[in-house]
Design a protein around this motif. Sequence first.
Motif, PDB file in Angstrom:
ATOM      1  N   PRO A 178     -10.224 -21.141   3.174  1.00 48.89           N
ATOM      2  CA  PRO A 178     -10.324 -20.418   1.906  1.00 48.89           C
ATOM      3  C   PRO A 178      -9.859 -18.976   2.051  1.00 48.89           C
ATOM      4  CG  PRO A 178     -12.302 -21.709   2.295  1.00 48.89           C
ATOM      5  CD  PRO A 178     -11.503 -21.738   3.568  1.00 48.89           C
ATOM      6  N   TYR A 179      -9.059 -18.545   1.098  1.00 54.13           N
ATOM      7  CA  TYR A 179      -8.584 -17.166   1.080  1.00 54.13           C
ATOM      8  C   TYR A 179      -9.584 -16.261   0.376  1.00 54.13           C
ATOM      9  CZ  TYR A 179      -3.728 -18.245   2.518  1.00 54.13           C
ATOM     10  OH  TYR A 179      -2.598 -18.606   3.203  1.00 54.13           O
ATOM     11  N   ALA A 180      -9.566 -14.954   0.736  1.00 52.12           N
ATOM     12  CA  ALA A 180     -10.201 -13.956  -0.121  1.00 52.12           C
ATOM     13  C   ALA A 180      -9.510 -14.005  -1.479  1.00 52.12           C
ATOM     14  CB  ALA A 180     -10.066 -12.570   0.487  1.00 52.12           C
ATOM     15  N   GLN A 181     -10.259 -13.742  -2.524  1.00 51.43           N
ATOM     16  CA  GLN A 181      -9.707 -13.859  -3.876  1.00 51.43           C
ATOM     17  C   GLN A 181      -9.338 -12.513  -4.485  1.00 51.43           C
ATOM     18  OE1 GLN A 181      -9.100 -17.160  -5.307  1.00 51.43           O
ATOM     19  NE2 GLN A 181      -9.261 -17.317  -3.066  1.00 51.43           N
ATOM     20  N   ALA A 182      -9.333 -11.478  -3.653  1.00 51.46           N
ATOM     21  CA  ALA A 182      -8.808 -10.160  -4.027  1.00 51.46           C
ATOM     22  C   ALA A 182      -8.424  -9.465  -2.734  1.00 51.46           C
ATOM     23  CB  ALA A 182      -9.838  -9.342  -4.796  1.00 51.46           C
ATOM     24  N   SER A 183      -7.517  -8.518  -2.832  1.00 48.70           N
ATOM     25  CA  SER A 183      -7.111  -7.776  -1.649  1.00 48.70           C
ATOM     26  C   SER A 183      -8.147  -6.707  -1.309  1.00 48.70           C
ATOM     27  CB  SER A 183      -5.743  -7.132  -1.876  1.00 48.70           C
ATOM     28  OG  SER A 183      -5.260  -6.544  -0.692  1.00 48.70           O
ATOM     29  N   ASN A 184      -8.207  -6.349  -0.026  1.00 53.88           N
ATOM     30  CA  ASN A 184      -9.120  -5.287   0.387  1.00 53.88           C
ATOM     31  C   ASN A 184      -8.431  -3.923   0.334  1.00 53.88           C
ATOM     32  OD1 ASN A 184      -7.820  -4.723   3.041  1.00 53.88           O
ATOM     33  ND2 ASN A 184      -8.502  -6.797   3.518  1.00 53.88           N
ATOM     34  N   GLU A 185      -9.140  -2.898   0.763  1.00 60.34           N
ATOM     35  CA  GLU A 185      -8.644  -1.539   0.596  1.00 60.34           C
ATOM     36  C   GLU A 185      -7.402  -1.246   1.429  1.00 60.34           C
ATOM     37  OE1 GLU A 185     -12.289  -0.988   3.164  1.00 60.34           O
ATOM     38  OE2 GLU A 185     -10.847  -2.585   2.862  1.00 60.34           O
ATOM     39  N   ASN A 186      -7.096  -2.061   2.438  1.00 65.04           N
ATOM     40  CA  ASN A 186      -5.940  -1.765   3.286  1.00 65.04           C
ATOM     41  C   ASN A 186      -4.631  -1.736   2.506  1.00 65.04           C
ATOM     42  OD1 ASN A 186      -6.951  -1.192   5.801  1.00 65.04           O
ATOM     43  ND2 ASN A 186      -7.013  -3.310   6.461  1.00 65.04           N
ATOM     44  N   THR A 187      -4.456  -2.672   1.572  1.00 63.40           N
ATOM     45  CA  THR A 187      -3.189  -2.707   0.835  1.00 63.40           C
ATOM     46  C   THR A 187      -3.096  -1.584  -0.188  1.00 63.40           C
ATOM     47  OG1 THR A 187      -3.889  -4.175  -0.967  1.00 63.40           O
ATOM     48  CG2 THR A 187      -3.163  -5.223   1.093  1.00 63.40           C
ATOM     49  N   TYR A 188      -4.228  -0.990  -0.535  1.00 66.47           N
ATOM     50  CA  TYR A 188      -4.237   0.106  -1.504  1.00 66.47           C
ATOM     51  C   TYR A 188      -4.098   1.471  -0.824  1.00 66.47           C
ATOM     52  CZ  TYR A 188      -6.021  -3.287  -4.921  1.00 66.47           C
ATOM     53  OH  TYR A 188      -6.177  -4.369  -5.751  1.00 66.47           O
ATOM     54  N   THR A 189      -4.261   1.518   0.505  1.00 64.01           N
ATOM     55  CA  THR A 189      -4.316   2.796   1.217  1.00 64.01           C
ATOM     56  C   THR A 189      -3.267   2.891   2.318  1.00 64.01           C
ATOM     57  OG1 THR A 189      -5.945   1.937   2.795  1.00 64.01           O
ATOM     58  CG2 THR A 189      -6.802   2.999   0.786  1.00 64.01           C
ATOM     59  N   ASN A 190      -2.229   2.045   2.246  1.00 58.23           N
ATOM     60  CA  ASN A 190      -1.187   2.046   3.279  1.00 58.23           C
ATOM     61  C   ASN A 190      -1.823   1.921   4.660  1.00 58.23           C
ATOM     62  OD1 ASN A 190       1.347   2.092   4.425  1.00 58.23           O
ATOM     63  ND2 ASN A 190       1.563   4.321   4.309  1.00 58.23           N
ATOM     64  N   LEU A 191      -2.592   0.834   4.808  1.00 55.78           N
ATOM     65  CA  LEU A 191      -3.297   0.541   6.061  1.00 55.78           C
ATOM     66  C   LEU A 191      -4.189   1.707   6.496  1.00 55.78           C
ATOM     67  CD1 LEU A 191      -0.545  -1.364   8.057  1.00 55.78           C
ATOM     68  CD2 LEU A 191      -2.445  -2.315   6.743  1.00 55.78           C
ATOM     69  N   TRP A 192      -4.946   2.199   5.529  1.00 50.42           N
ATOM     70  CA  TRP A 192      -5.984   3.205   5.778  1.00 50.42           C
ATOM     71  C   TRP A 192      -5.391   4.502   6.336  1.00 50.42           C
ATOM     72  CZ3 TRP A 192     -10.115   3.260   3.223  1.00 50.42           C
ATOM     73  CH2 TRP A 192     -11.241   3.988   3.614  1.00 50.42           C
ATOM     74  N   THR A 193      -4.289   4.946   5.721  1.00 49.31           N
ATOM     75  CA  THR A 193      -3.659   6.204   6.125  1.00 49.31           C
ATOM     76  C   THR A 193      -3.566   7.208   4.983  1.00 49.31           C
ATOM     77  OG1 THR A 193      -1.431   5.357   5.642  1.00 49.31           O
ATOM     78  CG2 THR A 193      -2.280   5.048   7.892  1.00 49.31           C
ATOM     79  N   GLU A 194      -3.739   6.772   3.742  1.00 46.25           N
ATOM     80  CA  GLU A 194      -3.602   7.674   2.601  1.00 46.25           C
ATOM     81  C   GLU A 194      -4.304   7.059   1.392  1.00 46.25           C
ATOM     82  OE1 GLU A 194       0.546   8.010   1.780  1.00 46.25           O
ATOM     83  OE2 GLU A 194       0.798   5.899   1.307  1.00 46.25           O
ATOM     84  N   ARG A 195      -4.395   7.792   0.329  1.00 43.02           N
ATOM     85  CA  ARG A 195      -4.972   7.304  -0.941  1.00 43.02           C
ATOM     86  C   ARG A 195      -6.285   6.547  -0.694  1.00 43.02           C
ATOM     87  NH1 ARG A 195      -0.990   4.156  -4.779  1.00 43.02           N
ATOM     88  NH2 ARG A 195      -1.395   2.606  -3.184  1.00 43.02           N
ATOM     89  N   PHE A 196      -7.220   7.200  -0.056  1.00 41.15           N
ATOM     90  CA  PHE A 196      -8.461   6.509   0.298  1.00 41.15           C
ATOM     91  C   PHE A 196      -9.252   6.076  -0.933  1.00 41.15           C
ATOM     92  CE2 PHE A 196      -7.630   9.237   4.061  1.00 41.15           C
ATOM     93  CZ  PHE A 196      -7.390   8.211   4.974  1.00 41.15           C
ATOM     94  N   TYR A 197      -8.861   6.558  -2.089  1.00 37.57           N
ATOM     95  CA  TYR A 197      -9.488   6.150  -3.345  1.00 37.57           C
ATOM     96  C   TYR A 197      -8.862   4.872  -3.911  1.00 37.57           C
ATOM     97  CZ  TYR A 197      -5.177   8.363  -4.920  1.00 37.57           C
ATOM     98  OH  TYR A 197      -3.858   8.681  -5.078  1.00 37.57           O
ATOM     99  N   GLY A 198      -7.872   4.286  -3.224  1.00 34.54           N
ATOM    100  CA  GLY A 198      -7.026   3.257  -3.821  1.00 34.54           C
ATOM    101  C   GLY A 198      -7.734   2.025  -4.317  1.00 34.54           C
TER     102      GLY A 198
END
Length: 771
Positions: free
Chosen positions: A502-522
């Motif tokens: 089973p897959y996660a049904q939403a993406s986690n913060e990594n795809t919103y923050t460029n692998l946890w390097t920026e936009r920590f609010y993503g």
Amino acid sequence: MTSVGRPLRAIGGLLLALLMLLPADPRAAQAAETEPLRRSILALYNGEAEDTVRLSRVASYAAMPLNHLGFKLVYHDVRDPLPEPDNIPGLRGVVTWFGGDVPNPQAYLRWATAAMDRGIPFAVLGDSGVLSAPLDAQNRFLGHLGLESSGNFRLLTYDVQLAATDPEMIGFERQPMRPFASYTEYLQADAEAQVFLSVRGAAGEDPHPLVIVGREGGYAAAGYEYYFDTEIVRGRWIVDPFAFFERIFGSHGQPRPDATTLAGRRIYFSHVDGDGWRNISRVSGHRDIASGATLALLDKAWAAYPGLPVTVAPIGAEMDPAYFGTPDVLKIAEKVFELPHVEAGTHTYSHPFVWDFFRRYDAEKEKQIEAKAGRLPKLESSAWDRVMAEFSLGPQTSYLVTEGATGDMEHAVMRAFPNVPWSLSREVGGSAEKIEAVLPAGKKVRLLQWPGDTSPFPKAVRETRDAGLMNMNGGDPRFDPEYPSILFVSSLAFTGNGIVQPYAQASNENTYTNLWTERFYGLRFLDRTLANTDRPRRLKPFNLYYHNYSGEHPESLDAVVSILDLASRSEIAPIEASRYAAIVDGFHRLTISVVEAAARGDPDGTARGPAWRIAGRGALNTIRFDEAAFQAVDFDRSRGVLGQRHYQGSLYVALDPVAKEPVIALAPVDRTDLPPGAGRPYLISARWPPRDLKVDGDGGFTAQLRGYGAGEQLWWAPPGRRYALRAMAGDRVAWSGTAQADPAGRLAFTIDGDGLAGLLLEATPVSDGAS
């Protein structure tokens, strides 16, 4: 535009067409139940052209729409011997999405043509895969799709014009636009085939179909099925994939197992991967202390929202006193799991990054990789870990290294904690055992959340089953302005190699923050994906997925809290992540059989819809009927049904978990503005999903309830009927009240009590004068 003239050759599709014509003859019903509906789609990919099946186009893009239509996928590499169709249980059809020719086009053509001769439909997206085969062999295959090839290929399209385009199928997310893609110049060979998109070159030239559905399948040409910009790695569907697959595989009107909805509400679940458990935080009140990130989440995200369950999955090495499990770390873990709404998961023992490396593990090679990455410890084995555990680790990257100092992926490390001796059983069952040592009595680890590339090899997935664990992660679906297409909404699960992951049904913060390097609010922008996957079709449940390191920054913590606040305002049915994984398992295991055909009419002239038996569904308890605004459950002919709810033109039917093989019967209704009437009370929606519903002859009912947050209940009862309500905790009355059904029959009330403890709802009709 209708599909008149295209016979449904798929067995299930033919059966559905016959249902609407046959009388409700018990002998016919018995015959119809001898074989369940066919739900398996054989998904062919070319491993020579696509690196892995997980990243193939059929798995990445076609699987989700097929899941939404109720189908499950069986993947097969065309380089391997092609399977005998009879050996694939419940085979409904075949989907292909090739880029160029398959390795042995003539052998493939013989197999595919024989399958279509038997009535097995093909959905052909992209290249046919056989352009180098003899023309006569190609045309025997193409004829089933309503096509014929002259062998010509149009490379330059500057003078090409659209000859026909049907908005029913074309322009789903993007219209075909210049410059048009090159194409093979097929001609329509079957007048009954339906052409949805065609082009024409010179004036007077016959049109060339690019999207067509014929007798045994359909075709959508490369460059016209979807548009993809390789520079920005974004794309959009041109073809409506739902309509395309439904026409080819003949699933219109059939029941669809649904993994988005429970008890009439959108499912909510949340899971947290334990990366960063010991990280420091910049959040006020938890700043610059060991495990501050976890403490910030505990304070602001977990303890503050007791009505929203969350599954927290530590890494086993960080719960082990022999490695990183210091007294302070273990004390915090105990405090986290004391919360009643926190479920325990495991994020493995040593956090593998690259799962394929461990398929055939080489300890010496891993040691060399660690040395190249500059991570070789100065002390041996667990002694190094005990030393490191005394220090507060700062940024996430201080111990979760993904690349070496040179940036060369050859130097990428394989695990977060390479000092732990590798053992698959330790990673799975061993990690669960270590985490269970800090759990309160009665709690168990029920879910393994895959770390790293989330691409475990089959033996690893089977190991979770052997250890009694569910498993989840991967997929990373997004549908928002940055990813503006359902192309990026993944399927329910990866089902290659005989496994269900089973897959996660939403993406986690990594795809919103460029692998946890920026936009920590993503992660706050998850709200766009949640909205877009609920309307105009409910494609996904509400899933909040993140890591412990989201407690590092005030803005990342605020992002998590913003989604928790959104969940608090939403109409949801909150459940544990392990239960959601079990629902996905149920989707892939259940069978649906016809037990009663649709009838022209009873002696009194009332039409009767079909009835379906659901078996082997496990934890899945919702069946959906699309385009069913004027259909409703016939409770007199149904068994094991809790209730029903119409939403966005679909009918969601809630099944009673205690019913082993419920039967759903349908009947037509003449209006859609009110909940359908019935001869007995039924569930419309509930935050606490009921089970074991019992209705007596006076219209009273009882049901077992368990859930999170407020005990919101909405039932249908005869309009104006008043009920005395009690919620019983054993012999004790935990709550009591009264409620009256409104003129539409909606009986709404909220139980004030502990839903997690489990309660028995008693609803007794009372006269207007009763107290």
